[in-house]
Motif scaffolding. Structure first.
Motif, short mmCIF file in Angstrom:
data_model
loop_
_atom_site.label_atom_id
_atom_site.label_comp_id
_atom_site.label_asym_id
_atom_site.label_seq_id
_atom_site.Cartn_x
_atom_site.Cartn_y
_atom_site.Cartn_z
N MET B 1 0.82 -1.19 0.00
CA MET B 1 0.00 0.00 0.00
C MET B 1 0.86 1.25 0.00
SD MET B 1 -2.97 -1.30 2.46
CE MET B 1 -3.48 -2.97 2.31
N ALA B 2 0.31 2.37 0.43
CA ALA B 2 0.98 3.64 0.20
C ALA B 2 2.31 3.75 0.96
CB ALA B 2 0.07 4.78 0.59
N GLU B 3 2.42 3.05 2.10
CA GLU B 3 3.64 3.17 2.89
C GLU B 3 4.85 2.64 2.13
OE1 GLU B 3 2.45 0.54 5.91
OE2 GLU B 3 0.53 1.59 6.08
N ASN B 4 4.56 1.83 1.17
CA ASN B 4 5.62 1.16 0.45
C ASN B 4 6.32 2.13 -0.50
OD1 ASN B 4 7.23 -0.64 -0.77
ND2 ASN B 4 5.64 -2.19 -0.98
N ARG B 5 7.63 2.30 -0.30
CA ARG B 5 8.31 3.36 -1.05
C ARG B 5 8.42 3.05 -2.53
NH1 ARG B 5 10.95 4.47 3.79
NH2 ARG B 5 9.71 6.11 4.72
N ASN B 6 8.85 1.83 -2.85
CA ASN B 6 9.07 1.57 -4.27
C ASN B 6 7.89 0.85 -4.93
OD1 ASN B 6 9.57 -0.66 -2.82
ND2 ASN B 6 11.77 -0.69 -3.21
N ASP B 7 6.69 0.98 -4.27
CA ASP B 7 5.44 0.53 -4.89
C ASP B 7 5.39 -0.94 -5.24
OD1 ASP B 7 4.14 2.82 -4.54
OD2 ASP B 7 4.46 3.61 -6.57
N ARG B 8 6.35 -1.70 -4.70
CA ARG B 8 6.20 -3.15 -4.90
C ARG B 8 5.42 -3.70 -3.73
NH1 ARG B 8 11.61 -5.27 -5.48
NH2 ARG B 8 10.78 -7.00 -4.29
N PRO B 9 4.44 -4.56 -3.98
CA PRO B 9 3.66 -5.06 -2.84
C PRO B 9 4.54 -5.83 -1.88
CG PRO B 9 3.12 -6.27 -4.86
CD PRO B 9 4.00 -5.13 -5.25
N THR B 10 4.36 -5.56 -0.60
CA THR B 10 5.14 -6.29 0.40
C THR B 10 4.48 -7.63 0.67
OG1 THR B 10 3.84 -5.42 2.19
CG2 THR B 10 5.74 -4.12 1.53
N ARG B 11 5.16 -8.42 1.51
CA ARG B 11 4.62 -9.73 1.83
C ARG B 11 3.27 -9.58 2.54
NH1 ARG B 11 8.58 -13.16 5.30
NH2 ARG B 11 7.86 -11.70 6.84
N ARG B 12 3.19 -8.55 3.40
CA ARG B 12 1.94 -8.31 4.13
C ARG B 12 0.80 -8.00 3.17
NH1 ARG B 12 0.94 -5.56 9.39
NH2 ARG B 12 -0.22 -7.47 9.58
N ASP B 13 1.10 -7.17 2.15
CA ASP B 13 0.06 -6.81 1.19
C ASP B 13 -0.49 -8.04 0.51
OD1 ASP B 13 0.45 -4.23 1.82
OD2 ASP B 13 1.70 -3.75 0.09
N VAL B 14 0.44 -8.91 0.08
CA VAL B 14 0.03 -10.11 -0.65
C VAL B 14 -0.80 -11.02 0.25
CG1 VAL B 14 0.84 -12.14 -1.88
CG2 VAL B 14 2.01 -9.96 -2.18
N LEU B 15 -0.31 -11.19 1.47
CA LEU B 15 -1.04 -12.04 2.43
C LEU B 15 -2.43 -11.46 2.70
CD1 LEU B 15 1.63 -13.05 5.08
CD2 LEU B 15 0.47 -14.52 3.43
N GLY B 16 -2.47 -10.14 2.87
CA GLY B 16 -3.74 -9.47 3.12
C GLY B 16 -4.72 -9.69 1.99
N ARG B 17 -4.20 -9.55 0.76
CA ARG B 17 -5.07 -9.73 -0.40
C ARG B 17 -5.58 -11.17 -0.45
NH1 ARG B 17 -2.10 -7.89 -5.26
NH2 ARG B 17 -2.25 -5.91 -4.17
N GLY B 18 -4.69 -12.11 -0.18
CA GLY B 18 -5.09 -13.52 -0.17
C GLY B 18 -6.17 -13.78 0.85
N ALA B 19 -5.98 -13.22 2.06
CA ALA B 19 -6.97 -13.41 3.12
C ALA B 19 -8.31 -12.81 2.73
CB ALA B 19 -6.46 -12.79 4.41
N ARG B 20 -8.25 -11.65 2.08
CA ARG B 20 -9.48 -10.96 1.66
C ARG B 20 -10.25 -11.81 0.67
NH1 ARG B 20 -6.86 -6.32 1.57
NH2 ARG B 20 -6.50 -6.35 -0.67
N VAL B 21 -9.49 -12.31 -0.32
CA VAL B 21 -10.13 -13.15 -1.34
C VAL B 21 -10.74 -14.39 -0.68
CG1 VAL B 21 -9.72 -14.58 -3.37
CG2 VAL B 21 -8.68 -12.32 -3.21
N ALA B 22 -9.95 -14.98 0.24
CA ALA B 22 -10.45 -16.18 0.93
C ALA B 22 -11.72 -15.85 1.71
CB ALA B 22 -9.37 -16.72 1.87
#
Lengths: 452, 231
Positions: B1-22
């Motif tokens: 998300m926005a905190e991420n400086r180089n706009d690459r999704p962090t591990r947390r972002d990916v996990l969060g997205r996975g959990a959301r989809v689940a």
């Protein structure tokens, strides 16, 4: 129970046959006169459109609240929203059905094939959860009438010690587990039975209900929203879903300048200060985590055993006589009948009297009651086992979340605990700047970032 | 998300997205499963609480356990079954001093039942719902000694449809169950199945009058009005 009802029916039909032959008081023959039977007074149907209106209000309310929390960032409008919800769902619709209670209907429908869940209940269960996956706990913020009424009485919120806050927070999981167990065994809807505020919404109710509601509100003067934080089973689920929400309320609209002005803004202690665990702290955390993982099987095993025990199972030569299964009507009746036949209690209750009054042979009725009771007790034992294991895992997860410290630089709402009430917005100077209330120079003075 | 400086999704972002989809998939699956089951069961949508008069034993809990004051339960009168008796057991107190219409001789504690002479010796009895508190005394009297033309029902213009009916909890015979909301007639003749959540499969199962002639709810050993035993 099915059999009991059928017996009653057969009994009534038997009477019918005999009574038709010799009616006690033969109805008079009015055919020669101009007398007409008045219509049998029947009850009016419950208007179905109201339930569709409820669903629409819920959906629109969740949307508007998300917009107010994430875009408008406006506490006053959120309060207005909460008041409207309290008036509509609370006082106008008298609090039923609510998403908190709907958990039980869903649990019952999942286990019992004969239980058909009404559409409105399913929608009320699903929408707040879905919304929380995208916007955080917007339902808690301004839609839930139970939350709104407590939010209104917050007067001088005390800061509860962290350990107490976390421990009491586990209460919500216990309520959730018990609610599901009792609903899934077809015994009771305990979450509804001990709903503290529905008596207030209806301007009347049992003494217990009013006392519970009044004392929670009185407590709420100093401990902000105690029901939401320590009891509400839906809150427990929303803590999890809100953690992974797509968007979430933030204290600052932009970048945090670490002014610390919002530190005490939250009456729920849901703002996490910046954290940078250094070497020693990090190592201690890892040690604790390792120890915790080793202890996990023990914690879960103990909780599982306790769950098995309180719901009537034998364990290490122990068995609890008045276990949870006593809440079930059939089990209760069985125990009463057994006690009456053994002569340990005097007299009969209405229920046991009705049991004896049906015409089936007593032995047959008793065998049926025993079989039904055994089946229900078995469901309770295995359900209790699952409940214990679940609560054990919850405790472990809680401990892990306390041990694992992640680095973050800003003051930010704790996603699990934040109720998206919007109180912190106005404490943030960056927010005041956004609204044009503060000049840029003031902001620079408040800026405490290391690189500033 | 926005905190991420180089706009690459962090591990947390990916996990969060996975959990959301689940989470979305789980919710969707649950809704589809339960709705599918519901559609298979019946075309009905909503349910309301109602008293099964075949199982009701007139204990009096309806008057005191409802969340409303007075209770949403009222006594309903089915005229075709009524004997139009002059000495009505639902109207007069069995220990009354005299069969007069004076308040002390009436069974109803609120005087909700009024009567009108049709022709000698027949009287028509009417329940005033504004006065009825659902105590079931008249129902007990009429069922025990008379034809059983009075019975208790939940009035849905008053009932607030609690998720767990407070009277159902207190009912000694589990006579209070959920029935389809659109159903405005008296109790369907076919007895419902298991608690909770019994369900009727369609309009064919409905019979428009519960107490057809000769049908009565069960009589118990103890008379609830006089306390006497035996029928």
């Amino acid at each position: 129970m099915k059999r009991l009802a059928l017996t009653a029916l057969l009994l009534a039909a038997g009477w019918g046959a005999s009574a038709l032959a010799v009616e006690l008081f033969p109805p008079p023959d009015f055919s020669g006169t101009d007398y007409e039977f008045p219509p049998t007074q029947v009850y009016a149907a419950r208007p179905a459109w109201l339930e569709y209106l409820d669903m629409a209000v819920l959906a629109i309310g969740l949307g508007v609240t998300a917009w107010l929390v994430l875009r408008q960032r406006h506490r006053r409008w959120l309060v207005a929203m909460g008041v409207s919800s309290l008036l509509y769902f609370g006082f106008f619709r008298t609090g039923c059905v609510c998403p908190i209670g709907a958990i039980q209907n869903v649990a019952a429908a999942m286990v019992d094939d004969s239980y058909a869940i009404p559409l409105v209940v399913l929608v009320f269960f699903g929408l707040p959860l879905l919304a929380s996956l995208f916007h955080g706990r917007t339902f808690c913020a301004a839609i839930c009438p139970l939350g709104a009424i407590q939010d209104m009485v917050i007067w001088k919120p005390l800061r509860i010690p962290r350990w107490l806050d976390h421990t009491l927070g586990l209460g919500a999981w216990v309520v959730l587990a018990l609610g599901v167990l009792f609903a899934a065994t077809g015994s009771a809807f305990v979450i509804c039975r001990y709903d503290p505020f529905v008596g207030i919404f209806r301007f009347g109710g049992s003494f217990r209900m009013i006392i519970l509601g009044a004392s929670l509100l009185a407590m709420g003067l100093f401990v902000a929203r105690p029901y939401c934080r320590f009891i509400c089973p839906l809150g427990a689920i929303l803590r999890v879903t809100s953690r992974v929400s797509r968007h979430h309320a933030s204290v600052t609209p932009n970048e945090c300048i670490q002014c610390r002005l919002c530190e005490n803004a939250c009456p729920f202690d849901a703002i996490d200060p910046p954290e940078k665990p250094a070497g020693a702290q990090r190592r201690r955390g890892k040690r604790r985590l390792a120890g915790l993982l080793l202890a996990t099987p023990i914690i879960v095993a103990v909780a599982t055993g306790l769950g098995w025990l309180v719901s009537g199972g034998h364990l290490l030569g122990m068995q609890w006589e008045s276990n949870l299964s006593r809440a079930n009507f059939t089990v209760n009746l069985h125990d009463r009948i057994t006690a009456e036949r053994a002569g340990t209690v005097e007299g009969r209750t209405d229920a046991s009297e009705a049991f004896y009054a049906t015409e089936d042979p007593l032995e047959q009725k008793l065998a049926r009651l025993n079989a039904q009771t055994a089946a229900i007790k078995r469901r309770f034992r295995w359900g209790g086992l699952a409940m214990g294991a679940f609560l054990g895992l919850v405790i472990v997860a809680k401990l892990i979340s306390l041990v694992v410290r992640r680095t973050h630089e800003d003051y930010r709402p704790n996603r699990a605990l934040c109720l998206a009430c919007g109180r912190c917005y106005r404490y943030c100077p960056v927010e005041q700047q956004r609204r044009g209330n503060l000049p840029d120079s003031e902001i620079r003075q408040l800026d405490r970032r290391e690189d500033a | 998300m926005a905190e991420n400086r180089n706009d690459r999704p962090t591990r947390r972002d990916v996990l969060g997205r996975g959990a959301r989809v689940a989470g979305c998939v789980a919710l969707g699956g649950l809704a589809a499963g339960l709705l599918g089951k519901r559609a298979a069961e019946a075309g009905e949508t909503e349910t309301v609480w109602q008293i099964d008069p075949y199982t009701c034993v007139r204990c009096g809990n309806c008057a005191t356990n409802c969340v409303l004051t007075p209770s949403a339960v009222k006594a309903i009168h089915s005229y075709p079954i009524c004997g139009y008796c002059e000495l009505c057991f639902g109207y007069f107190d069995p220990v009354a001093s005299a069969p007069t219409t004076a308040a002390e001789d009436q069974l109803c504690p609120t005087g909700a039942i009024s009567r009108k002479r049709v022709e000698e010796p027949y009287y028509e009895y009417t329940v005033d719902y504004d006065l009825c508190v659902g105590c079931g005394k008249c129902v007990e009297g009429c069922t025990r000694r008379g034809n059983g033309s009075l019975y208790l029902q939940i009035m849905h213009d008053r009932c607030v449809n609690c998720n767990e009916c407070a009277i159902a909890v207190a009912c000694p015979t589990q006579a209070i169950r959920r029935i389809p909301a659109h159903w405005t007639g008296p109790w369907p003749e076919k007895a419902p199945a298991d608690w909770p959540g019994e369900w009727f499969r369609g309009p064919d199962d409905y019979v428009p009058y519960i107490f057809k002639r000769g049908h009565q709810s069960p009589r118990r050993d103890v008379d609830h009005i006089t306390g006497e035993e035996g029928q």
